[in-house]
Design a protein around this motif. Sequence first.
Motif, short mmCIF file in Angstrom:
data_model
loop_
_atom_site.label_atom_id
_atom_site.label_comp_id
_atom_site.label_asym_id
_atom_site.label_seq_id
_atom_site.Cartn_x
_atom_site.Cartn_y
_atom_site.Cartn_z
N ILE A 16 20.28 -41.93 58.09
CA ILE A 16 19.35 -41.04 57.45
C ILE A 16 18.37 -40.55 58.41
O ILE A 16 17.76 -39.31 57.84
CB ILE A 16 18.67 -42.24 56.44
CG1 ILE A 16 19.58 -42.40 55.31
CG2 ILE A 16 17.40 -41.59 56.02
CD1 ILE A 16 19.04 -43.45 54.35
N HIS A 58 16.42 -34.55 48.03
CA HIS A 58 17.45 -35.46 48.42
C HIS A 58 16.88 -36.30 49.57
O HIS A 58 16.89 -37.58 49.83
CB HIS A 58 18.82 -34.71 48.94
CG HIS A 58 19.62 -35.48 49.33
ND1 HIS A 58 19.98 -35.70 50.94
CD2 HIS A 58 20.58 -36.24 48.71
CE1 HIS A 58 20.93 -36.53 51.05
NE2 HIS A 58 21.52 -37.02 49.90
N THR A 59 16.01 -35.57 50.42
CA THR A 59 15.62 -36.31 51.48
C THR A 59 14.41 -37.28 50.94
O THR A 59 14.26 -38.37 51.74
CB THR A 59 14.61 -35.17 52.57
OG1 THR A 59 15.61 -34.46 52.79
CG2 THR A 59 14.08 -36.00 53.79
N CYS A 62 16.11 -40.43 49.98
CA CYS A 62 16.65 -41.08 51.03
C CYS A 62 15.56 -41.89 51.65
O CYS A 62 15.62 -43.19 52.03
CB CYS A 62 17.27 -40.19 52.23
SG CYS A 62 18.83 -39.48 51.63
N THR A 90 20.29 -40.14 45.14
CA THR A 90 21.02 -39.50 46.32
C THR A 90 22.35 -38.72 46.10
O THR A 90 22.60 -37.68 46.53
CB THR A 90 20.70 -40.07 47.78
OG1 THR A 90 21.50 -41.30 47.29
CG2 THR A 90 19.29 -40.60 47.97
N GLU A 94 23.19 -34.93 45.94
CA GLU A 94 24.17 -34.23 47.05
C GLU A 94 25.34 -33.76 46.48
O GLU A 94 25.92 -32.55 46.92
CB GLU A 94 24.76 -35.50 48.00
CG GLU A 94 25.57 -35.27 49.13
CD GLU A 94 27.01 -34.94 48.84
OE1 GLU A 94 27.58 -34.23 49.48
OE2 GLU A 94 27.59 -35.73 47.87
N GLY A 233 25.42 -43.41 54.30
CA GLY A 233 24.64 -42.71 55.28
C GLY A 233 25.29 -41.43 55.70
O GLY A 233 24.62 -40.35 55.64
N GLU A 236 24.93 -39.01 53.05
CA GLU A 236 23.60 -38.39 52.86
C GLU A 236 23.74 -37.34 54.07
O GLU A 236 23.12 -36.06 53.69
CB GLU A 236 22.70 -39.23 53.24
CG GLU A 236 22.53 -40.77 52.51
CD GLU A 236 22.49 -40.46 51.14
OE1 GLU A 236 22.28 -39.21 50.46
OE2 GLU A 236 22.77 -41.43 50.17
#
Length: 317
Positions: A16, A58-59, A62, A90, A94, A233, A236
């Motif tokens: 991440i 999205h960030t 996370c 997430t 994505e 991860g 992501e």
Amino acid sequence: MENPAESFFGGMLIEICIACVLYGITTLQTFIYFQKYQNDTSSLKLMVAGIWVLETCHTAFCMQLIYAYLITHFGEMTYFLDINWGVGATVVTEVIISTAVQAFYVKRVWIMSNKAKLLTSFIAFITVCRVAFGIGSTILSYHIPHWVAFRANEASLVTVSGGLGAAALVDVLVALTLSFYLTRGRNSWQKSSNSKVNLIMLYAVNSGAITASASILSVILYATQAHSLVFLGLVEIQGKLYANSFLGSLNARSHIRNKANAAQYPSFEFSSNSNGFRGVAPPVPKVEVYQETIVTNDMGEQENEFSLKSMKGSELV
């Protein structure tokens, strides 16, 4: 006693952090795009802005996921068995990002293949399947509250593997299709366009290979690393790779165009002004030789006098 957070969440924490770095690159590429390509269509500008907004969300999801496992529930070892709501958030963001980017590439295939309906429909169908599998994984993450039950569920195995596998298949098909039609059409185009075609092919293959490799590796990690979230991860990171691939393909247009033109016209310097380019002549060496006359007066003293008459090379003695 071994810390369970290290094996369960350590790999995902590092991934991440890498995803956050890629988000910074996405932001930079978005800024460069709006600075350089102000004449693009409004729909393309809207898509770029939408991708950046989704990447920001999205960030944020996370970061919330990390905060929930490592800060909010610090010391609660049993909480590692629970699926936090940020996981589904997430995943769905994505899926939206990757689908939007793949739809953009499918449109390129549609144009390059001279509107081949069968080929484009097949790639579009796989893209739709990828969306369905992604939504299914998101729903299961909220329906099944624990990781152990989620991993043991056959439906989750199908949705996760199917979604990542479909994404990899679309990336490979798009890269191969674009390369095929670019290679086939290169013979009918001018030779001056070959350098541009080679750069476009190289970029398409590399972008598809990177995202497809991330999808395949995520499936392998999901199947082999049962007591770790390292696969999540990587998922992501994959979303960031799609966004940067999309923005990179847009921002690389002027670079490919200028590089190819510079190779075709090496005696000209290309600029980004409205004239397109300006000629730059090589510097010509210039040598001037002056005649010196020595004058002696009545006292026997010498006086130097320079005539400013320029002499030619043949006059040198």
